[in-house]
Design a protein around this motif. Structure first.
Motif, PDB file in Angstrom:
ATOM      1  N   UNK A  90       0.873  -1.174   0.000  1.00 59.18           N
ATOM      2  CA  UNK A  90       0.000   0.000   0.000  1.00 59.18           C
ATOM      3  C   UNK A  90       0.912   1.226   0.000  1.00 59.18           C
ATOM      4  N   UNK A  91       0.739   2.097  -0.977  1.00 61.86           N
ATOM      5  CA  UNK A  91       1.551   3.312  -1.021  1.00 61.86           C
ATOM      6  C   UNK A  91       0.655   4.530  -0.870  1.00 61.86           C
ATOM      7  N   UNK A  92       0.973   5.344   0.124  1.00 63.31           N
ATOM      8  CA  UNK A  92       0.205   6.569   0.352  1.00 63.31           C
ATOM      9  C   UNK A  92       0.803   7.652  -0.541  1.00 63.31           C
ATOM     10  N   UNK A  93      -0.048   8.251  -1.346  1.00 65.23           N
ATOM     11  CA  UNK A  93       0.442   9.217  -2.341  1.00 65.23           C
ATOM     12  C   UNK A  93      -0.246  10.558  -2.181  1.00 65.23           C
ATOM     13  N   UNK A 123      -3.127  12.541   4.697  1.00 66.88           N
ATOM     14  CA  UNK A 123      -4.134  11.507   4.451  1.00 66.88           C
ATOM     15  C   UNK A 123      -5.072  11.328   5.640  1.00 66.88           C
ATOM     16  N   UNK A 124      -6.264  10.876   5.365  1.00 69.49           N
ATOM     17  CA  UNK A 124      -7.226  10.645   6.445  1.00 69.49           C
ATOM     18  C   UNK A 124      -6.934   9.282   7.080  1.00 69.49           C
ATOM     19  N   UNK A 128      -6.844   5.258   5.707  1.00 66.75           N
ATOM     20  CA  UNK A 128      -5.715   4.337   5.893  1.00 66.75           C
ATOM     21  C   UNK A 128      -6.181   3.067   6.589  1.00 66.75           C
ATOM     22  N   UNK A 129      -6.980   3.239   7.633  1.00 65.14           N
ATOM     23  CA  UNK A 129      -7.491   2.056   8.350  1.00 65.14           C
ATOM     24  C   UNK A 129      -8.293   1.161   7.414  1.00 65.14           C
ATOM     25  N   UNK A 130      -9.081   1.790   6.568  1.00 64.35           N
ATOM     26  CA  UNK A 130      -9.899   1.031   5.635  1.00 64.35           C
ATOM     27  C   UNK A 130      -9.001   0.272   4.643  1.00 64.35           C
ATOM     28  N   UNK A 131      -7.996   0.953   4.135  1.00 62.90           N
ATOM     29  CA  UNK A 131      -7.083   0.325   3.178  1.00 62.90           C
ATOM     30  C   UNK A 131      -6.336  -0.838   3.822  1.00 62.90           C
ATOM     31  N   UNK A 158       0.363   7.207  11.349  1.00 58.55           N
ATOM     32  CA  UNK A 158       0.172   6.209  10.288  1.00 58.55           C
ATOM     33  C   UNK A 158       0.875   4.910  10.695  1.00 58.55           C
ATOM     34  N   UNK A 159       2.106   5.058  11.194  1.00 57.36           N
ATOM     35  CA  UNK A 159       2.902   3.886  11.556  1.00 57.36           C
ATOM     36  C   UNK A 159       2.242   3.019  12.614  1.00 57.36           C
ATOM     37  N   UNK A 160       1.585   3.673  13.568  1.00 49.65           N
ATOM     38  CA  UNK A 160       0.866   2.933  14.612  1.00 49.65           C
ATOM     39  C   UNK A 160      -0.141   1.967  13.997  1.00 49.65           C
TER      40      UNK A 160
END
Ligand SMILES: *Cc1c(COP(=O)(O)O)cnc(C)c1O
Length: 370
Positions: A90-93, A123-124, A128-131, A158-160
């Motif tokens: 998964x890449x956050x862009x 990012x929201x 992220x949780x959904x992804x 995000x890392x958490x």
């Protein structure tokens, strides 16, 4: 010492790298060195140790690998070397560097999910949780300081979530490492990528990866490239006491060592961070006083490294004209990179001090008046 007048520098680089370096860093490049000499390899080992020391207090957990090429080569070496053929990333862009990672993963035929967010927003966490609900995911990657805008992504938050979901965590901290305090063990980062010519203030020529030892140990034979095989490069550096597999940028390595010494002399990452913060604040406030508008909202986390400004709303504004005039005055600024927005960027990393920013602001004031 003034980076501009010493050694005949043409102008001060107000760009996110390559950047204006100190006289000491440039002097370190004036000798030739043998790559297989013990003394040289010892220097490489010292650099690797110092990098781990900058990254965390839990030094035994991490190892540094240096990789020839610009920063992107180091990013590509991680993406290409640590994800198994049946893995999925998964890449956050939210900017050009996130987009570049997506492009790399696709080119390497890695199964990739892109979480695309607006370039001017973080990012929201909900997205992220959904992804992360995708059970096939094995890895997640994100850019820390998105140099496109200067936005600082919340890598702790995000890392958490990434670690709670049990994924391997990759962070492109190219333009923040060494200039923004962080502890990668605390942040549970598995692979952090940066390069010689950003906040450490060396010259371009190699990138480096701070890797969690037990995770990198499992990457044998996964590489999709010979030259960019991170595991193999690591093994050679470990087993042969600082030896690179192929020709190493010897001058750049010496300059980098000097840059690390100067970082320590400045007072370490915390002191450098304070200098960057002061410069960025001076710049941001001064530019707004001159009528320029920031691209990022006040509520968006802004890095102390680079700032993006909108083109002024006047019909006669020309970035090229401004650029040429500032260059004559001794400053090089940077074009924008945000899609759909007319903007430009001013960086403040490198051998650049708040007084240089004040000089830039008075040059800009003169330009606006003319
Ligand atoms: C500078 C930078 C890179 C690497 O760019 P190169 O031109 O390959 O050195 C990657 N990511 C970020 C966030 C950067 O700022």
């Amino acid at each position: 010492m003034n980076a501009l007048t010493e050694l005949n520098n043409n102008y001060l680089l107000l760009t996110p790298g390559p950047l204006s370096t100190s006289v000491g860093v440039r002097r370190a490049m004036q000798k030739d060195w043998c790559t297989w000499d013990k003394e040289y390899n010892q220097l490489v080992q010292e650099i690797r140790l110092r990098l781990v020391g900058l990254a965390t207090v839990q030094k035994e957990l991490y190892s540094a690998v240096l990789m020839q090429g610009s920063g992107s080569f180091a990013v590509e070496s991680v993406l290409g070397s640590v994800i198994p053929s049946d893995g999925k990333i998964l890449i956050i862009n939210n900017g050009a560097y996130g987009a570049r990672m997506v492009q790399m993963a696709r080119c390497l035929k890695i199964d990739v999910v892109e979480l695309r967010c607006p370039e001017t927003e973080i990012p929201s966490m909900q997205d992220i949780e959904q992804a992360l609900e995708d059970a096939a995911l094995t890895h997640v990657a994100c850019v820390h300081c998105e140099t496109t805008t200067g936005l600082l992504n919340p890598i702790a938050e995000i890392g958490q979530r990434v670690k709670a979901a049990g994924k391997t965590w990759i962070v492109d901290a190219m333009s923040s490492f060494g200039g923004v305090p962080m502890d990668i063990a605390e942040l549970e980062i598995d692979f952090l990528i940066s390069s010689a010519n950003k906040c450490i203030q060396g010259v371009p020529g190699f990138g480096f990866v701070l890797a969690k030892r037990d995770v990198l140990e499992n990457c044998k034979g996964l590489a999709r490239s010979v030259s960019l095989d991170l595991y193999d490069q690591w093994q050679t550096m470990e087993q042969f006491n600082g030896k690179w597999r192929f020709t190493s940028p010897t001058h750049v390595v010496h300059a980098f060592y000097q840059a690390l010494v100067e970082l320590e002399q400045e007072g370490g990452v915390q002191a450098r961070y304070q200098r960057y913060l002061t410069s960025q604040k001076t710049l941001s406030e001064g530019m707004q006083a001159l009528g320029f508008q920031l691209v990022l909202e006040n509520t968006t986390p802004q890095s102390p490294v680079i700032t993006t400004f909108l083109y002024p709303d006047t019909a006669d504004f020309s970035f090229q004209h401004l650029y040429e005039n500032l260059k004559k005055a001794g400053f090089v600024i940077y074009p924008g990179k945000v899609t759909d927005l007319n903007c430009f960027r001013i960086g403040n990393i490198g051998e650049v001090y708040p007084e240089d920013i004040r000089r830039l602001l008075s040059a800009l004031k003169q330009y606006s008046a003319a």
